[in-house]
Design a protein around this motif. Sequence first.
Motif, PDB file in Angstrom:
ATOM      1  N   ALA A  73      26.081  43.274  67.736  1.00  0.00           N
ATOM      2  CA  ALA A  73      26.527  44.613  67.342  1.00  0.00           C
ATOM      3  C   ALA A  73      27.252  45.313  68.485  1.00  0.00           C
ATOM      4  CB  ALA A  73      25.323  45.441  66.888  1.00  0.00           C
ATOM      5  N   MET A  74      26.758  45.142  69.722  1.00  0.00           N
ATOM      6  CA  MET A  74      27.414  45.756  70.870  1.00  0.00           C
ATOM      7  C   MET A  74      28.779  45.135  71.117  1.00  0.00           C
ATOM      8  SD  MET A  74      24.019  45.990  73.251  1.00  0.00           S
ATOM      9  CE  MET A  74      24.898  46.415  74.762  1.00  0.00           C
TER      10      MET A  74
ATOM     11  N   GLY B 284      19.559  59.591  60.755  1.00  0.00           N
ATOM     12  CA  GLY B 284      18.641  58.623  60.154  1.00  0.00           C
ATOM     13  C   GLY B 284      19.301  57.277  59.949  1.00  0.00           C
ATOM     14  N   ALA B 285      20.534  57.287  59.470  1.00  0.00           N
ATOM     15  CA  ALA B 285      21.258  56.032  59.286  1.00  0.00           C
ATOM     16  C   ALA B 285      21.548  55.372  60.628  1.00  0.00           C
ATOM     17  CB  ALA B 285      22.569  56.293  58.534  1.00  0.00           C
ATOM     18  N   HIS B 286      21.866  56.178  61.633  1.00  0.00           N
ATOM     19  CA  HIS B 286      22.119  55.626  62.962  1.00  0.00           C
ATOM     20  C   HIS B 286      20.864  54.947  63.517  1.00  0.00           C
ATOM     21  CE1 HIS B 286      25.393  58.956  63.459  1.00  0.00           C
ATOM     22  NE2 HIS B 286      25.786  57.976  62.672  1.00  0.00           N
ATOM     23  N   ARG B 287      19.716  55.604  63.394  1.00  0.00           N
ATOM     24  CA  ARG B 287      18.472  55.003  63.881  1.00  0.00           C
ATOM     25  C   ARG B 287      18.151  53.722  63.121  1.00  0.00           C
ATOM     26  NH1 ARG B 287      16.679  60.380  63.642  1.00  0.00           N
ATOM     27  NH2 ARG B 287      15.458  59.903  61.769  1.00  0.00           N
ATOM     28  N   SER B 288      18.434  53.725  61.829  1.00  0.00           N
ATOM     29  CA  SER B 288      18.159  52.529  61.030  1.00  0.00           C
ATOM     30  C   SER B 288      18.994  51.340  61.485  1.00  0.00           C
ATOM     31  CB  SER B 288      18.425  52.828  59.549  1.00  0.00           C
ATOM     32  OG  SER B 288      18.228  51.678  58.760  1.00  0.00           O
TER      33      SER B 288
ATOM     34  N   VAL C  80      20.362  50.902  64.506  1.00  0.00           N
ATOM     35  CA  VAL C  80      19.927  50.490  65.844  1.00  0.00           C
ATOM     36  C   VAL C  80      18.597  49.743  65.774  1.00  0.00           C
ATOM     37  CG1 VAL C  80      19.194  51.309  68.110  1.00  0.00           C
ATOM     38  CG2 VAL C  80      21.198  52.329  67.007  1.00  0.00           C
ATOM     39  N   SER C  81      17.650  50.269  64.999  1.00  0.00           N
ATOM     40  CA  SER C  81      16.337  49.627  64.919  1.00  0.00           C
ATOM     41  C   SER C  81      16.412  48.267  64.244  1.00  0.00           C
ATOM     42  CB  SER C  81      15.363  50.530  64.163  1.00  0.00           C
ATOM     43  OG  SER C  81      15.800  50.756  62.828  1.00  0.00           O
TER      44      SER C  81
ATOM     45  N   HIS D 239      27.324  54.081  69.071  1.00  0.00           N
ATOM     46  CA  HIS D 239      26.337  53.035  68.804  1.00  0.00           C
ATOM     47  C   HIS D 239      26.167  52.124  70.011  1.00  0.00           C
ATOM     48  CE1 HIS D 239      24.859  49.143  67.226  1.00  0.00           C
ATOM     49  NE2 HIS D 239      24.141  49.903  66.423  1.00  0.00           N
ATOM     50  N   LEU D 240      27.255  51.838  70.706  1.00  0.00           N
ATOM     51  CA  LEU D 240      27.182  50.976  71.886  1.00  0.00           C
ATOM     52  C   LEU D 240      26.283  51.588  72.957  1.00  0.00           C
ATOM     53  CD1 LEU D 240      28.152  48.528  73.529  1.00  0.00           C
ATOM     54  CD2 LEU D 240      30.154  49.871  74.199  1.00  0.00           C
ATOM     55  N   TRP D 241      26.510  52.847  73.291  1.00  0.00           N
ATOM     56  CA  TRP D 241      25.702  53.497  74.320  1.00  0.00           C
ATOM     57  C   TRP D 241      24.266  53.705  73.846  1.00  0.00           C
ATOM     58  CZ3 TRP D 241      26.979  55.091  79.331  1.00  0.00           C
ATOM     59  CH2 TRP D 241      28.306  54.847  79.705  1.00  0.00           C
ATOM     60  N   ALA D 242      24.093  54.002  72.565  1.00  0.00           N
ATOM     61  CA  ALA D 242      22.732  54.156  72.035  1.00  0.00           C
ATOM     62  C   ALA D 242      21.968  52.833  72.128  1.00  0.00           C
ATOM     63  CB  ALA D 242      22.783  54.631  70.586  1.00  0.00           C
TER      64      ALA D 242
END
Length: 277
Positions: free
Chosen positions: A227-228, A68-72, A74-75, A239-242
Amino acid sequence: MSTATRTRTAPAVRFAAGALRPLMNVVVTMAAVIVLWIVFLQIYDLDPLVAKSPIDIFHYLFTDTDAGAHRSVVSSGLGRTLLDAGFGFVAGLVAAVGVAVVFVLLRSVEQALLPMAVVVRSVPLVAMTPLITLIFGRGLMATTVISGLVVFFPALVTMTFGLRSASRQAADLCRAYGAGGWTIARKVMLPSAVPAFFASARVGVPGALIGAMLAEWLSTGQGLGYAMLKDSSTFDYDHLWASVAVLTAVSALAYNIIAAIETVALARFAPDIRPGT
């Protein structure tokens, strides 16, 4: 079924088909990307610490304890990048249409400004970014200019060609009735350039995203682009690949949505013209 009923339902059927087509195309595109992604990792046998597979990214975004934190994260970055790209996309496309109309109607203006446009286009955008930042600052205006420039030049060429492909007979008929150049452009040239407009829009979508990320890398320090860049130095390769995967999916979806709008628009206003021509 009566003729009247078929007439009423035909537009609805075309609209439904046009709405479903982008989703199908996105599924096919992403499936192809995933296959190529897996093949690439297998062929080059990259270090799993650096090269993440589609399964790794799926776990990172959906099944990990911190998904959930990862999606937040990225979004949040994606929202900023889409805002930057959206303004640049609209600005670049509108400017290209306006300049193309002026070029077609006023050849002297085209002869004077086209060499300048070629010179500006020949300068790498990376080299121009510091100057653009100096002039427009590090906010939304700078990202709009940078992203808009990526969209503008291909769209200008495509729109100019589309406007000049208008029917000469229709233009001559308008002149015979006393129409001026701007009226001919509005009544004849712009309608005939609708396919060129949508072609410019389709090509402009990934260009706008690239321009937005370039501005974020070199200027604003916000969005997925920055961010990338930071991920490379902090070794946050998940995170980079996502981020790359999400941007690819969004770009494919936006491209196909425009293609679907083109299909519906041409079916309504120019049924004799095939989409993508």
